[in-house]
Design a protein around this motif. Structure first.
Motif, PDB file in Angstrom:
ATOM      1  N   THR A 219       0.742  -0.768   0.063  1.00  0.00           N
ATOM      2  CA  THR A 219      -0.136  -0.048   0.107  1.00  0.00           C
ATOM      3  C   THR A 219       1.018   1.024   0.100  1.00  0.00           C
ATOM      4  N   GLY A 220      -0.110   2.452   0.038  1.00  0.00           N
ATOM      5  CA  GLY A 220       0.849   3.627  -0.257  1.00  0.00           C
ATOM      6  C   GLY A 220       0.383   4.473   0.454  1.00  0.00           C
ATOM      7  N   PRO A 221       0.903   5.950   0.935  1.00  0.00           N
ATOM      8  CA  PRO A 221       0.084   6.799   1.640  1.00  0.00           C
ATOM      9  C   PRO A 221      -1.103   7.616   1.177  1.00  0.00           C
ATOM     10  N   GLY A 222      -1.775   8.156   1.428  1.00  0.00           N
ATOM     11  CA  GLY A 222      -3.170   8.783   1.530  1.00  0.00           C
ATOM     12  C   GLY A 222      -4.144   7.894   1.067  1.00  0.00           C
ATOM     13  N   SER A 228      -8.993   1.284  -5.923  1.00  0.00           N
ATOM     14  CA  SER A 228      -7.116   1.748  -4.325  1.00  0.00           C
ATOM     15  C   SER A 228      -7.824   1.786  -2.961  1.00  0.00           C
ATOM     16  N   GLY A 229      -8.834   2.361  -2.920  1.00  0.00           N
ATOM     17  CA  GLY A 229      -9.659   2.250  -1.682  1.00  0.00           C
ATOM     18  C   GLY A 229     -10.009   1.584  -1.113  1.00  0.00           C
ATOM     19  N   ARG A 242      -4.327   4.507   3.556  1.00  0.00           N
ATOM     20  CA  ARG A 242      -3.134   4.356   2.617  1.00  0.00           C
ATOM     21  C   ARG A 242      -4.376   3.039   1.365  1.00  0.00           C
ATOM     22  N   HIS A 243      -3.727   3.177   0.377  1.00  0.00           N
ATOM     23  CA  HIS A 243      -5.029   2.196  -1.212  1.00  0.00           C
ATOM     24  C   HIS A 243      -3.649   1.316  -1.398  1.00  0.00           C
ATOM     25  N   TRP A 244      -4.080   0.649  -2.140  1.00  0.00           N
ATOM     26  CA  TRP A 244      -3.571  -0.067  -3.174  1.00  0.00           C
ATOM     27  C   TRP A 244      -2.169   0.850  -4.083  1.00  0.00           C
ATOM     28  N   THR A 245      -1.184   0.204  -4.182  1.00  0.00           N
ATOM     29  CA  THR A 245      -0.814  -0.059  -5.481  1.00  0.00           C
ATOM     30  C   THR A 245      -0.180  -1.283  -6.153  1.00  0.00           C
ATOM     31  N   VAL A 246      -0.424  -1.566  -7.184  1.00  0.00           N
ATOM     32  CA  VAL A 246       0.058  -2.484  -7.998  1.00  0.00           C
ATOM     33  C   VAL A 246       1.877  -2.367  -8.446  1.00  0.00           C
ATOM     34  N   GLY A 289      -3.421  -8.442   8.616  1.00  0.00           N
ATOM     35  CA  GLY A 289      -2.397  -7.977   8.946  1.00  0.00           C
ATOM     36  C   GLY A 289      -2.210  -7.498   7.124  1.00  0.00           C
ATOM     37  N   VAL A 290      -1.307  -5.946   7.386  1.00  0.00           N
ATOM     38  CA  VAL A 290      -0.842  -5.291   5.824  1.00  0.00           C
ATOM     39  C   VAL A 290      -0.027  -6.455   4.967  1.00  0.00           C
TER      40      VAL A 290
END
Length: 558
Positions: A219-222, A228-229, A242-246, A289-290
């Motif tokens: 995940t990335g910040p924001g 992605s959320g 945070r949000h998903w980042t592929v 967990g993340v």
């Protein structure tokens, strides 16, 4: 065609077309006498005598330099530099005039040459200026004024040596490279560098069939409102803002393995999970967990503004040409790869030993190199281009600025008398003195060796380009010969003196008698015309090769 220019880069650059160069790299001199002596020592096997000013210290506030300083605001205005920058120059230069005159001379010299570089660069072009910390902050202020602070991209630090002792300060082991562009739209290529071994061992601790990898959070910040959320496989990134980042690299790897990549984000995450790229840590207190993904060890990391992985050239390296400040080809390769493309034109206004040229050639770029010393030009052409790279003059590259005819030499005299003097002396393998003003009748020296003597001896040289050369010149030169303690003296004249005057000159020179070296007699005073020099004639001087005295004239380098 690729070109080597012999001459002052200021004069050469003023003749280059505007917008003709894609990338400029320059490593200008500050105390260049070390390099110049090193070339000659490498060619003769013996160092120049300590008292000679072979290339000398250029940074003196003489009348010529003071005039250039006074004209600088005008030159700035002519190339479109804003008035407040020119005003800053006036204030700054007045402050340095008394406190640091040598630095002021250097900065004015550099400003004269940076101004035309702005016009030569294409709109998408870049310039890298290599300097040491003693002047880098002054140079940066100049570059900000000329190229614009908004076009400053990086201050790059290169670790140029492994250790340097300092009794009362931190060890000085780095150089600074200032990176500017012509505009905000410039050539930039992603270049990677090898990861540090200790970093690899510490971070990439896992390994599977695809190679070594490390685990990185997915995940990335924001938080975001789109796909992605939203939650996936029981984990909601928005709960942690945070949000998903592929990750791109795993997707590329799956494409290479023949997989069809889904369009939606969650489907892509599913595919990565199914193919063992994504893992969830063990649950804690019933919570997921993340998730993390496998980042595999690939080519390397993007280049950084601190260069630690390119060492200086060691004394035994094949690419070394004898320059104490020679830069490794690997360093120039990285710069050229990042800021140019195949077929682009690379300019090095102070090309010296031509590391830039070799890197440009190997990367299939066009190149232009300029150097004020003909010894450097000849050495680069022979050792670097012909022997090392297999290039041929007239086919793969051309040398410009070296007169090959009497008319060319006369034209050089009319355009630049000091440069004509340099050319004439260096053409016969002599070394010019540093000063452009009165120098006691010595314009340069030619060095030679005697049997059983470890110290090089010299022939003092004087050059006359005017038509009215009279016998007093010979008498004055003879007096200089006796006062200086040199063993020989040579006079170079542009125009033929005619039979009668030549006979009178040689008769007067004969009064200085001969130098007897193991039974071979050499006239202590000699004269050459430019036409004779172009035809290949040289002053008769003794020299030693493998312990035997050569009875032929001193031959030109190359």
């Amino acid at each position: 065609m690729n070109k080597l220019y012999y001459g002052d880069c200021l004069t050469v650059m003023q003749q280059l077309p505007l917008g003709s160069v894609d990338l400029v790299y320059l490593d200008p001199p500050f105390n260049s006498s070390r390099d110049y002596n090193a070339i000659y020592k490498d060619e003769t096997g013996r160092p120049l005598p300590d008292q000679i000013e072979a290339f000398g210290d250029l940074w003196q506030l003489d009348d010529e330099r003071l005039r250039a300083i006074q004209m600088m605001p005008v030159l700035m205005q002519e190339v479109g530099i804003e008035d407040h920058v020119a005003e800053l120059w006036r204030i700054w230069m007045n402050a340095l005039r008394k406190s640091q005159p040598r630095l002021l001379a250097y900065l004015s010299y550099m400003t004269e040459r940076l101004l035309p570089l702005k016009g030569i660069l294409k709109p998408t072009g870049s310039i890298y200026l290599h300097c040491d910390p003693t002047a880098s902050h002054y140079i940066k202020a100049l570059m900000d004024g000329i190229f614009g602070h908004s076009n400053f991209r990086n201050e790059i630090i290169w670790k140029r040596t492994f250790a340097h002792g300092g009794a009362a300060r931190w060890g000085d082991i780095h150089d600074t490279i200032l990176f500017y562009t012509k505009s905000d739209k410039y050539t930039w290529n992603k270049v990677t560098q090898k990861l540090d071994e200790s970093y690899v061992e510490g971070k990439y601790r896992h390994e599977d069939k695809r190679g070594r990898y490390r685990m990185v959070v997915l995940t990335g910040p924001g938080a975001t409102k789109g796909e992605s959320g939203k939650p996936w496989r029981g984990y909601n990134p928005s709960d942690s803002d945070r949000h998903w980042t592929v990750p791109r690299e795993p997707i590329k790897m799956l494409k290479a393995e023949g997989f069809t990549i889904p369009e939606t984000l969650h489907e892509q995450l599913d595919l990565l999970y199914e193919q063992d790229f994504i893992r969830f840590p063990a649950k804690r207190d019933g919570k997921v967990g993340v998730p993390e993904y496998k980042r595999y060890l690939t080519g390397g990391q993007p280049i950084q503004d601190i260069i630690l992985d390119i060492p200086p050239i060691n004394s035994q390296a094949k690419e070394r040409l004898g320059y104490s400040t020679q830069k490794p080809v690997a360093l120039l390769t990285r710069i050229i790869q990042a800021s140019s493309n195949e077929g682009d034109t690379i300019l090095d206004p102070f090309c010296g030993c031509a590391s830039t040229i070799e890197a440009a050639h190997l990367l299939k770029r066009k190149w232009l190199g300029i150097d004020i010393a003909i010894h450097a030009i000849k050495r680069v052409a022979k050792v670097r281009l012909e022997d090392r790279l297999g290039l041929r003059e007239g086919v793969d590259f051309a040398i410009e600025g070296v007169p090959h005819t009497f008319e060319g030499a006369q034209d050089l005299w009319e355009r630049d008398k000091h440069h004509f003097q340099k050319w004439a002396i260096e053409q016969i393998d002599g070394f010019v003195t540093a000063r452009k003003t009165a120098d006691g009748g010595i314009d340069g020296r030619l060095y030679f060796s005697l049997p059983n003597d470890n110290q090089l001896k010299s022939m003092v040289l004087e050059v006359k380009g005017g038509r009215n050369v009279n016998i007093s010149v010979v008498r004055d030169l003879r007096g200089t010969l006796e006062r200086d303690g040199a063993l020989m003296a040579g006079l170079i004249v542009l125009h033929d003196l005619g039979p009668k005057k030549t006979a009178n000159f040689k008769k007067e020179m004969g009064e200085a008698h001969d130098l007897d070296v193991m039974g071979v007699k050499y006239p202590r005073m000699q004269i050459l015309t430019v036409a004779e020099i172009i035809a290949g004639k040289r002053f008769m001087t003794p020299s030693v090769a493998r312990g035997r005295v050569q009875s032929q004239p001193h031959l030109p380098f190359g």
